[in-house]
Scaffold this motif. Structure first.
Motif, PDB file in Angstrom:
ATOM      1  N   LYS A   1       4.800  11.679  -4.331  1.00  0.00           N
ATOM      2  CA  LYS A   1       6.214  11.750  -4.700  1.00  0.00           C
ATOM      3  C   LYS A   1       6.561  10.636  -5.677  1.00  0.00           C
ATOM      4  N   TRP A   2       6.110   9.425  -5.388  1.00  0.00           N
ATOM      5  CA  TRP A   2       6.377   8.289  -6.283  1.00  0.00           C
ATOM      6  C   TRP A   2       5.764   8.533  -7.657  1.00  0.00           C
ATOM      7  N   GLU A   3       4.552   9.048  -7.680  1.00  0.00           N
ATOM      8  CA  GLU A   3       3.899   9.364  -8.949  1.00  0.00           C
ATOM      9  C   GLU A   3       4.706  10.385  -9.740  1.00  0.00           C
ATOM     10  N   SER A   4       5.199  11.429  -9.053  1.00  0.00           N
ATOM     11  CA  SER A   4       5.959  12.481  -9.744  1.00  0.00           C
ATOM     12  C   SER A   4       7.258  11.954 -10.332  1.00  0.00           C
ATOM     13  N   LEU A   5       7.787  10.858  -9.754  1.00  0.00           N
ATOM     14  CA  LEU A   5       9.023  10.260 -10.259  1.00  0.00           C
ATOM     15  C   LEU A   5       8.779   9.316 -11.433  1.00  0.00           C
TER      16      LEU A   5
ATOM     17  N   VAL B   1       0.834  -1.196   0.000  1.00  0.00           N
ATOM     18  CA  VAL B   1       0.000   0.000   0.000  1.00  0.00           C
ATOM     19  C   VAL B   1       0.870   1.248   0.000  1.00  0.00           C
ATOM     20  N   VAL B   2       0.525   2.202  -0.854  1.00  0.00           N
ATOM     21  CA  VAL B   2       1.207   3.495  -0.882  1.00  0.00           C
ATOM     22  C   VAL B   2       0.149   4.577  -1.031  1.00  0.00           C
ATOM     23  N   TYR B   3       0.255   5.653  -0.241  1.00  0.00           N
ATOM     24  CA  TYR B   3      -0.793   6.678  -0.275  1.00  0.00           C
ATOM     25  C   TYR B   3      -0.239   8.025   0.188  1.00  0.00           C
ATOM     26  N   GLY B   4      -1.073   9.041   0.086  1.00  0.00           N
ATOM     27  CA  GLY B   4      -0.738  10.364   0.598  1.00  0.00           C
ATOM     28  C   GLY B   4       0.443  11.004  -0.109  1.00  0.00           C
ATOM     29  N   ASP B   5       1.239  11.768   0.646  1.00  0.00           N
ATOM     30  CA  ASP B   5       2.371  12.501   0.067  1.00  0.00           C
ATOM     31  C   ASP B   5       3.443  11.559  -0.491  1.00  0.00           C
TER      32      ASP B   5
ATOM     33  N   TYR C   1      13.282   5.220 -10.844  1.00  0.00           N
ATOM     34  CA  TYR C   1      14.455   4.476 -10.372  1.00  0.00           C
ATOM     35  C   TYR C   1      14.129   3.648  -9.131  1.00  0.00           C
ATOM     36  N   LEU C   2      13.049   3.996  -8.422  1.00  0.00           N
ATOM     37  CA  LEU C   2      12.712   3.276  -7.205  1.00  0.00           C
ATOM     38  C   LEU C   2      12.114   1.900  -7.476  1.00  0.00           C
ATOM     39  N   GLY C   3      11.426   1.735  -8.611  1.00  0.00           N
ATOM     40  CA  GLY C   3      10.730   0.491  -8.874  1.00  0.00           C
ATOM     41  C   GLY C   3       9.447   0.384  -8.068  1.00  0.00           C
ATOM     42  N   TYR C   4       9.051  -0.833  -7.725  1.00  0.00           N
ATOM     43  CA  TYR C   4       7.802  -1.098  -7.015  1.00  0.00           C
ATOM     44  C   TYR C   4       7.985  -1.003  -5.499  1.00  0.00           C
ATOM     45  N   PRO C   5       6.910  -0.660  -4.770  1.00  0.00           N
ATOM     46  CA  PRO C   5       6.995  -0.685  -3.302  1.00  0.00           C
ATOM     47  C   PRO C   5       7.165  -2.115  -2.797  1.00  0.00           C
TER      48      PRO C   5
ATOM     49  N   ASN D   1      14.430  -0.234  -5.066  1.00  0.00           N
ATOM     50  CA  ASN D   1      15.741   0.412  -5.222  1.00  0.00           C
ATOM     51  C   ASN D   1      15.902   1.644  -4.346  1.00  0.00           C
ATOM     52  N   GLY D   2      15.239   1.663  -3.212  1.00  0.00           N
ATOM     53  CA  GLY D   2      15.386   2.813  -2.330  1.00  0.00           C
ATOM     54  C   GLY D   2      14.177   2.979  -1.440  1.00  0.00           C
ATOM     55  N   GLY D   3      13.895   4.218  -1.064  1.00  0.00           N
ATOM     56  CA  GLY D   3      12.764   4.487  -0.188  1.00  0.00           C
ATOM     57  C   GLY D   3      12.259   5.903  -0.368  1.00  0.00           C
ATOM     58  N   ILE D   4      11.053   6.147   0.131  1.00  0.00           N
ATOM     59  CA  ILE D   4      10.527   7.506   0.246  1.00  0.00           C
ATOM     60  C   ILE D   4      10.203   7.711   1.715  1.00  0.00           C
ATOM     61  N   TYR D   5      10.760   8.784   2.282  1.00  0.00           N
ATOM     62  CA  TYR D   5      10.661   9.072   3.703  1.00  0.00           C
ATOM     63  C   TYR D   5       9.944  10.403   3.876  1.00  0.00           C
ATOM     64  N   TRP D   6       9.059  10.478   4.860  1.00  0.00           N
ATOM     65  CA  TRP D   6       8.221  11.670   5.036  1.00  0.00           C
ATOM     66  C   TRP D   6       8.168  12.063   6.497  1.00  0.00           C
ATOM     67  N   TRP D   7       8.301  13.370   6.734  1.00  0.00           N
ATOM     68  CA  TRP D   7       8.020  13.971   8.035  1.00  0.00           C
ATOM     69  C   TRP D   7       7.182  15.221   7.809  1.00  0.00           C
ATOM     70  N   PRO D   8       6.385  15.639   8.790  1.00  0.00           N
ATOM     71  CA  PRO D   8       5.537  16.817   8.592  1.00  0.00           C
ATOM     72  C   PRO D   8       6.309  18.075   8.205  1.00  0.00           C
ATOM     73  N   ASP D   9       7.546  18.209   8.719  1.00  0.00           N
ATOM     74  CA  ASP D   9       8.310  19.433   8.446  1.00  0.00           C
ATOM     75  C   ASP D   9       9.244  19.319   7.247  1.00  0.00           C
TER      76      ASP D   9
END
Length: 446
Positions: A201-205, A193-197, A211-215, A233-241
């Motif tokens: 970000k994944w969509e914009s890439l 599952v992938v959602y929100g911001d 380069y990230l491939g599938y979750p 091939n990596g990760g997407i990391y999110w914080w409120p700030d």
């Protein structure tokens, strides 16, 4: 049939989601019945009102009766019962292939939230869901199983807004959902599952073609109040700030040392120092030790740039322990090995105490964050008590970098340069035997 590609993650056979009529209630005709499939369909037709409900358009004998009001009564051989499909769910079912796509195992039923309608199919491994805003959408297999585990339409995802669909690269499958979320599946990654911001970000890439491939994980709690999805091939990391930050693995380099003051005396030839650095790394998953070269003829004010990779991996937080040695008559590799023993012993005890084995994935950073420092020994005291040094130990220092700091250092922080050494992190002043040094480290994307 299309649903068979998800057979490995089917919801337990014979169950129906919350809010659906129990199968036992629907099995008015038991497996012992002598009624033929046609008779079972006839009985269902009569219960709905017969000709007053709808005129019969055509029959697929023993399988389905198609009615002129845009509905169908289908016989389920495994359940010895008949179920009715109508409206937009019926039209979606026909578009998917009708009986060739799925055999209903429920009548059309209202969802618990009072908004939608659904039929389940194929021994409760596939469904078509409808709402006034989303229309009728088909979901099945592992993607459906993931959605069910999250709470169906009452989950963070809401209702599906697409059928299960193949990805452009021909490898994966997905459903998009009403609340800006998606579930993606491949044979190698399973359904995630992938959602929100993070999804934005994944969509914009470029989605899975980026380069990230599938979750490879669901969106998961991360350190310092963050959230994360790992990808092939990596990760997407999110914080409120910070918002969402995409990143391959993080690489940490030791980039050199600077002598602010040399030792008062030296047992080796000449008057200059011959220092070397033993660098120990401890993360929630691994610990190891490396040694720099021995630097000759180092006087006060001298700099020795270097480039030694000390870590490559996920940004789960890291301790960097630095022992600064003055080479006299000892064997530098011996001392490196001794440091390694101390570090490994403390790390093993620490990970067991934190319950990090065999935990994997982003959650490990969230668990370890508050106790990250406990994974690295107090190098000075622990090592000096362990054995008699042949070389002189000038001093030691430990720097702890959190998971969030690792991401920001690698992805968003520019290098600082001091006396020809590029760095993003430096040790405190390491002093002893009259000498003072600092060691320097860089954090970059892999």
């Amino acid at each position: 049939m299309p649903y068979t590609a998800r057979a490995t993650s089917r919801v337990r056979a014979g169950t129906i989601r919350a809010g659906a009529t129990r199968l036992s209630d629907q099995l008015r005709i038991g497996p012992w019945s002598l009624l033929s499939p046609e008779a079972v369909i006839q009985q269902k037709y009569n219960s709905l009102g017969g000709a007053g409900f709808a005129e019969i358009d055509r029959k697929d004998t023993g399988k389905a009766w198609y009615l002129k009001n845009g509905s169908c009564i289908c016989y389920n051989d495994a359940m010895h019962n008949a179920f009715e499909i109508h409206g937009e769910i019926y039209r979606k079912w026909i578009a998917l292939g009708g009986l060739a796509w799925g055999i209903p195992c429920t009548d059309e039923t209202g969802t618990p939230d009072g908004v939608g309608r659904y039929n389940h199919f194929n021994n409760n491994t596939a469904s078509i869901y409808w709402t006034p805003n989303t229309g009728a959408q088909a979901i099945w297999g592992a993607i459906r199983g993931k959605w069910a585990a999250m709470g169906w339409e009452r989950s963070v995802l809401g209702y599906p807004v697409t059928d299960e669909t193949g990805t452009p690269d021909g490898v994966g499958r997905y459903n998009h959902f009403a609340n800006a979320g998606s579930i993606y599946w491949t044979p190698n990654t399973g359904a995630n599952v992938v959602y929100g911001d993070i999804r934005k970000k994944w969509e914009s890439l470029g989605w899975e073609r980026s380069y990230l491939g599938y979750p490879t994980t669901d969106e998961t709690e991360f350190a310092d109040g963050g959230r994360a999805n790992l990808f092939e091939n990596g990760g997407i990391y999110w914080w409120p700030d910070t918002g969402a930050i995409d990143l391959r693995d993080v690489v940490v380099h030791y980039t050199g040392l600077h002598c602010f003051g040399e030792t008062d005396w030296d047992q080796g030839p000449g008057g200059a120092d011959e220092p070397y650095v033993i660098v120990s790394v401890a993360t929630p998953q691994i610990a190891y030790t490396k040694r720099s070269q021995v630097y000759g003829d180092v006087d006060a004010g001298d700099t020795r740039p270097d480039l030694m990779e000390v870590y490559r991996g996920k940004p789960y937080g890291i301790n960097i322990g630095t022992v600064l040695m003055e080479n006299d008559f000892g064997d530098p590799n011996k001392y490196k090995d001794e440091v390694q023993k101390v570090v490994m012993g403390v790390h093993t005890a620490g990970t067991l105490a934190l319950g990090l084995i065999p935990v994997a994935g982003p959650i490990i950073a969230a668990i370890a964050g508050p106790a990250l420092g406990s994974l690295m020994p107090s190098i000075g005291g622990a090592i000096s008590d362990l054995f008699d040094w042949g070389d002189d130990r000038i001093g030691s220092a430990t720097v702890t970098i959190s998971a969030k700091q690792m991401v920001l250092l690698a992805a968003r922080t520019n290098n600082t340069t001091f006396s020809g050494i590029g760095f993003k992190v430096e040790t405190p002043l390491i002093s002893g035997e009259g000498a003072s040094y600092k060691a320097y480290f860089d954090f970059v994307p892999a």
